[in-house]
Write an enzyme that holds these catalytic residues in place. Sequence first.
Site, PDB file in Angstrom:
ATOM      1  N   VAL A  22       0.569  14.039   0.738  1.00 15.40           N
ATOM      2  CA  VAL A  22       1.966  14.466   0.833  1.00 15.40           C
ATOM      3  C   VAL A  22       1.978  15.962   1.125  1.00 15.40           C
ATOM      4  CG1 VAL A  22       4.176  14.618  -0.349  1.00 15.40           C
ATOM      5  CG2 VAL A  22       2.667  12.664  -0.773  1.00 15.40           C
ATOM      6  N   ASP A  23       2.506  16.335   2.281  1.00 16.02           N
ATOM      7  CA  ASP A  23       2.482  17.734   2.717  1.00 16.02           C
ATOM      8  C   ASP A  23       3.848  18.098   3.275  1.00 16.02           C
ATOM      9  OD1 ASP A  23       1.954  20.241   3.607  1.00 16.02           O
ATOM     10  OD2 ASP A  23       0.333  19.698   4.973  1.00 16.02           O
TER      11      ASP A  23
END
Length: 439
Positions: free
Chosen positions: A219-220
């Site tokens: 998750v970025d």
Amino acid sequence: MQITIAIQDTTGDDQDFLSLQVFPDMTLETLRNSIQAETSHHPSTQHLYHNGNLITDNSKTLTQLNVTDGDMLALHVRETQRATAVPESQQGRPAAPPQQDPEFLRLQFLANPALRAEVERTAPDLAAAINDPQRWAQLFRERYDREQRERAERHRIIQQLNEDPFNPEAQARIEEIIRQERVTENLQTAMEHNPEVFGTVHMLYLDVEVNGAKVKALVDSGAQATIMSPDIAEACGIMRLVDKRYGGIAKGVGTAKIIGRVHTAPVKIGSLFLPCSFTVMEGKNVDMLLGLDMLKRYQACIDLAKNALVIQGEEIPFLGEADIPKATEEALQDEPTIEGPGGTTIGQRTGAVSGPGTAQHRQGQAGPSTAAQPGPSAPAPAPASASAPAPRAPQARSFPREHIEQLVALGADEQKAIRALEATDGNVEYAASLIFEGF
């Protein structure tokens, strides 16, 4: 009128500024007496400079010396030979008891948990030997002797440079020495009062399913698009859906080749099935990356307090450290390091600190100078360590000559300067910091 006096003492360690209200008809002798009243420096030790010129005529007024309102004078305090003879004789007395009894201190640390915890934070090598009196005394004396040598060496270098105080190169070297000392102090302060900033921060991963295939997704929120590697796209059975008209080159921190785009594919996150588009890209060390496009589309919330990704009211917990992809840990192990206080090592990219117990292991991978020292003493029983110094020879010659000369100017010999550059991958600032710490 008002003038400013820039005061530099004999050691070169301390510099102060003094503002004085003076009169144009005040003589230089009166000015010296005023400086003595403010600083206790005797007039005979005061060497005043105006615009780079030494002024010595005590009978002239400030107007005759062309000193005007707002001018700055440089004051170098230099003791006479007779005055310095007394401190030399007195230096022997403080050196007689150079430090407290190591055994007495060891017993104090053992009896006081707070003091012992402080030692573990600031000097892990000493803390590891606290139950061994002989080893403790040896490390304590070595540490004290090293600090004394470093202090004396710094004073010697600064005194040599102060012999020509208006040489621009000498002043630049003094400035670099002072700057490196402040960097080291800042590092030690951070390790003592804010040690959590040196811990390794693990990325946020989720277990997801793409077209029925399980994938660990990063998750970025800093990534603009959701990305997938070609191998994972093939494993998920969606490589046949790639629209190569969207191919190209992605530029950011480096470049990567974009193969194309999958316009939509089902993604299961928690119990939710969400359609998602993917940019298939080569050259990334991550299988799948959930970017800002998907996070905004479904109004996802990264809740670090709950350690979960919240989507449409459902909380999907992030993976623990043991469950994240091993490639991330391997990248951290290959990270180059520099030496920190108390035998610790600090990662150059992440800033993560490792204790003395893991320092030797990392030195074998990152190649600091201490890994090359055991090689000549025992080449036969340790072929792995003997092979490590082999690539060092050509690397040592690849450093710019001016970088080596900068470190030599700080008091290190040429071989020590080269080893410090090897340990820091050619970073001159980190190498200078290592030299000041007794590298």
